[in-house]
Design a protein around this motif. Structure first.
Motif, PDB file in Angstrom:
ATOM      1  N   SER A   1       0.872  -1.109   0.036  1.00 24.97           N
ATOM      2  CA  SER A   1       0.206   0.073  -0.026  1.00 24.97           C
ATOM      3  C   SER A   1       0.949   1.244   0.034  1.00 24.97           C
ATOM      4  O   SER A   1       0.464   2.126  -0.443  1.00 24.97           O
ATOM      5  CB  SER A   1      -0.922  -0.141   1.242  1.00 24.97           C
ATOM      6  N   ASP A   2       2.059   1.005   0.412  1.00 22.74           N
ATOM      7  CA  ASP A   2       2.990   2.388   0.316  1.00 22.74           C
ATOM      8  C   ASP A   2       3.547   2.593  -0.988  1.00 22.74           C
ATOM      9  O   ASP A   2       4.066   3.975  -1.069  1.00 22.74           O
ATOM     10  CB  ASP A   2       3.973   2.328   1.413  1.00 22.74           C
TER      11      ASP A   2
ATOM     12  N   SER B   1       1.950   3.532  -3.552  1.00 24.36           N
ATOM     13  CA  SER B   1       0.649   3.904  -4.290  1.00 24.36           C
ATOM     14  C   SER B   1       0.987   4.466  -5.810  1.00 24.36           C
ATOM     15  O   SER B   1       0.001   4.079  -6.531  1.00 24.36           O
ATOM     16  CB  SER B   1       0.057   5.092  -3.490  1.00 24.36           C
TER      17      SER B   1
ATOM     18  N   LYS C   1       0.862   1.022  -7.821  1.00 27.64           N
ATOM     19  CA  LYS C   1      -0.465   0.721  -7.993  1.00 27.64           C
ATOM     20  C   LYS C   1      -1.308   1.440  -8.964  1.00 27.64           C
ATOM     21  O   LYS C   1      -2.287   1.004  -9.688  1.00 27.64           O
ATOM     22  CB  LYS C   1      -1.068   0.612  -6.470  1.00 27.64           C
TER      23      LYS C   1
ATOM     24  N   GLN D   1      -8.693  -6.127  -0.907  1.00 34.92           N
ATOM     25  CA  GLN D   1      -8.264  -6.720  -2.121  1.00 34.92           C
ATOM     26  C   GLN D   1      -9.293  -7.103  -3.179  1.00 34.92           C
ATOM     27  O   GLN D   1      -9.039  -7.483  -4.355  1.00 34.92           O
ATOM     28  CB  GLN D   1      -7.140  -7.513  -2.248  1.00 34.92           C
TER      29      GLN D   1
END
Length: 596
Positions: free
Chosen positions: A407-408, A410, A413, A474
């Motif tokens: 998640s860090d 971003s 992603k 997810q």
């Protein structure tokens, strides 16, 4: 001679077709406006519960930026009151009760939206979401209703009716007295959008030659993309929702001149036994394209024979699943429509929060789609099938990979999500072209109509997909990844349609099927040793080929009449061979008698 052969004679993409595409593409800009305008008209600006005290601040004096969540986003408060100075009272020890005095809305970005006008926040926030779902439901209903009507009454009349509905009800929505009337009017606009999108696309497809047919989908997609981008500028200049709704709807009345310039589909006219009207349009197209037809060119008798049984029958959506091949292809295409729109809107909702200006974000989203649509221009002519499955695989794989990114990270992603949107956007452009070529003319509009219904069902379910976050953070992206990958695998079962004539009848799909009265036969010649073969499937009879004792027989099969000419040639050759054999036998007998 079928219609594709006629198009080759008069030009598959000449001046007539190019002019037609101008009329088809212009409404696409306004369709994009109506599809995406809710991003601005239904936006929820930062708001605070209005203080019941007389000294409460006005919207201009309220410091909305001071009320934020830990990640810096505005906290859309439903219960926090304002203090005397207009600043937000957070953590001052006073209980936060329910909002009784209404809300103060920020006017920094929007002068007004339907949310600020009818207070669609907090307990009424679900009404805003419900309005969006009802609009999408209108798209679904329109796909069902106008798809069937277009097959019955023609593409042109349905386009004209829906352009009128869109203008009238779109303008009406700008003057809606309350939310419920507004929602009902938007429902009607949604219905009309489906009617225009589907039938404009099909009209272009049916007038375009096989080699240029992909332009029917891609060019219209480009104009939809232009509308996507242009809306950002229009909404930036017009910050009041009523004026914005009026600005995108009122120009629809200009399309009244389409009554005189928009042609009918000659292919549809021929399929519905209106040959004289069809030939009149064909002659006009040939003249515009600089390839006038000779006077002795008439409708091919073979075309009439091929079509006489199949095309005079009344067809319905049941025919999409009545026969084996048609059923398999229809169900796969319906799933592809569903998954493309489900993931398209799912990803748009997921990556829309860039923390940037909403107008800039809207423009970026429009620009991202342009290369996705452009790349299909280079792949579709080679293969519809491979293009479809490849872009679905790219979109699904990119979405699935996002679940493995911490998640860090971003940025990574977001890049993967954008690649996923790129793949799905390209795939969505292709399915318009591909599905029009999979379905035969007699049920094409029914097929595309139900496909569009499946697509709109995906659009309705896309916002609900993010409720799965309560199960797993997810889960939405897993769904966005697996569904396209399944669609990619199913595409392998579809036929290749690139640079091939459009099927006109269900028999063209199934590869069989003349009715009893058509009397089509297939001649299969066997040696006499097979005469006693027990075959109860086919009727067996002896055919007179000019040599009754030649030891040959004929098995009669039913088959499409387009093979009848070839079989007559075969029969003539076999007959000649049999006569030769007989004459040789007669000569041998005569020679034997002479020797004796």
């Amino acid at each position: 001679m079928n219609f594709d052969e006629i198009l080759r004679l008069i030009g598959g993409f000449g001046k007539f077709q190019k002019t037609l595409y101008i009329w088809i593409c212009l409404p696409q800009i306004f369709l994009a406006f109506h599809m995406l305008v809710s991003v601005f008209t239904s936006a929820v600006p930062p708001h605070l519960c209005r203080s019941t005290r007389t000294s409460a601040g006005t919207p201009a004096s309220v410091n909305f930026s001071s009320l934020t969540t830990p990640d810096g986003r505005p906290d859309l408060s439903c219960s926090v009151p304002l203090n005397h100075s207009g600043a937000v009272s957070l953590g001052d020890g006073r209980p936060a009760g329910s909002c009784q005095g209404g809300w103060e809305y920020s006017t920094q970005t929007f002068q007004s939206t339907i949310v600020t006008e009818w207070d669609l926040v907090c307990d009424s926030a679900s009404l805003n979401n419900m309005g969006s779902s009802i609009y999408m439901f209108g798209l679904l209903v329109g796909a069902a209703v106008f798809g069937s009507l277009a097959d019955k009454y023609g593409r042109r009349i349905i386009i004209l009716v829906n352009l009128a509905i869109q203008a009238v009800f779109g303008v009406g929505a700008a003057f809606a007295p309350n939310f419920y009337v507004y929602t009902a009017l938007r429902f009607m606009v949604g219905m009309s959008i489906s009617g225009v999108i589907m039938n404009a696309f099909v009209l272009g497809t049916e007038w375009t030659g096989a080699k240029q047919r992909m332009l029917a989908g891609i060019i219209t997609d480009y104009f939809f993309g232009f509308g996507y981008i242009m809306l950002a500028g229009v909404a930036y200049l017009i910050r009041d929702w009523r004026k914005l709704q009026l600005a995108i709807s009122a120009p629809g009345f200009l399309f009244i001149f389409y009554i005189w310039v928009l042609p009918k589909s000659a292919r549809w006219l021929m399929a519905n036994d209106r040959k004289e009207e069809a030939w009149e349009l064909i002659r006009k197209a040939a003249q515009m394209n600089g390839k006038p037809l000779t006077k002795d060119l008439e409708m091919s008798e073979m075309y009439k024979v091929e079509e006489k049984t199949e095309l005079r029958k009344k067809h319905s959506f049941i025919d999409l699943v009545r026969t084996p091949k048609m059923r398999k292809q229809s169900l796969i295409v319906f799933y592809l429509w569903f998954v493309n729109v489900l993931v398209y809107y799912g990803l748009s909702l997921n990556i829309s929060d860039f923390g940037m200006n909403i107008y800039l974000t809207q423009m970026i989203f429009g620009l991202v789609e342009m290369p996705a649509r452009t790349i299909t221009l280079f792949t579709l002519n080679r293969s519809r099938k491979i293009s479809q499955l490849a872009f679905l695989a790219v979109g699904g794989t990119a979405c699935l990979l996002t679940i493995f990114i911490p998640s860090d990270l971003s940025v990574i992603k977001t890049v993967l999500a954008m690649i996923g949107k790129f793949g799905i956007t390209a795939s969505l452009s292709i399915i318009y072209v591909y599905s029009a070529e999979v379905f035969p003319t007699v049920i094409r509009q029914n097929g595309i109509g139900i496909g569009s219904m499946c697509a709109r069902t995906g659009g309705v379910l896309a916002p609900m997909m993010y409720l799965l976050r309560s199960i797993s953070p997810q889960a939405p992206m897993v769904l966005c990844g697996l569904c396209p990958l399944l669609g990619s695998a199913l595409t392998l079962l579809l036929p290749e349609t690139a640079n091939k004539p459009l099927p006109d009848t269900i028999a063209d799909i199934e590869g069989t099927g003349l009715s009893e009265e058509d009397g089509g036969v297939k001649l299969v010649i066997f040696d006499a040793s097979l005469r006693n073969t027990n075959n109860e499937t086919y009727s067996i009879r002896k055919e007179s080929l000019g040599a009754e004792d030649s030891g040959l027989m004929v098995i009669v099969f039913k088959l499409p009449q387009h093979l009848y000419f070839e079989l007559q040639v075969i029969k003539a050759l076999v007959s000649g061979w049999c006569r030769l054999v007989s004459s040789q036998r007669m000569g041998t007998k005569a020679k034997f008698r002479d020797q004796v």
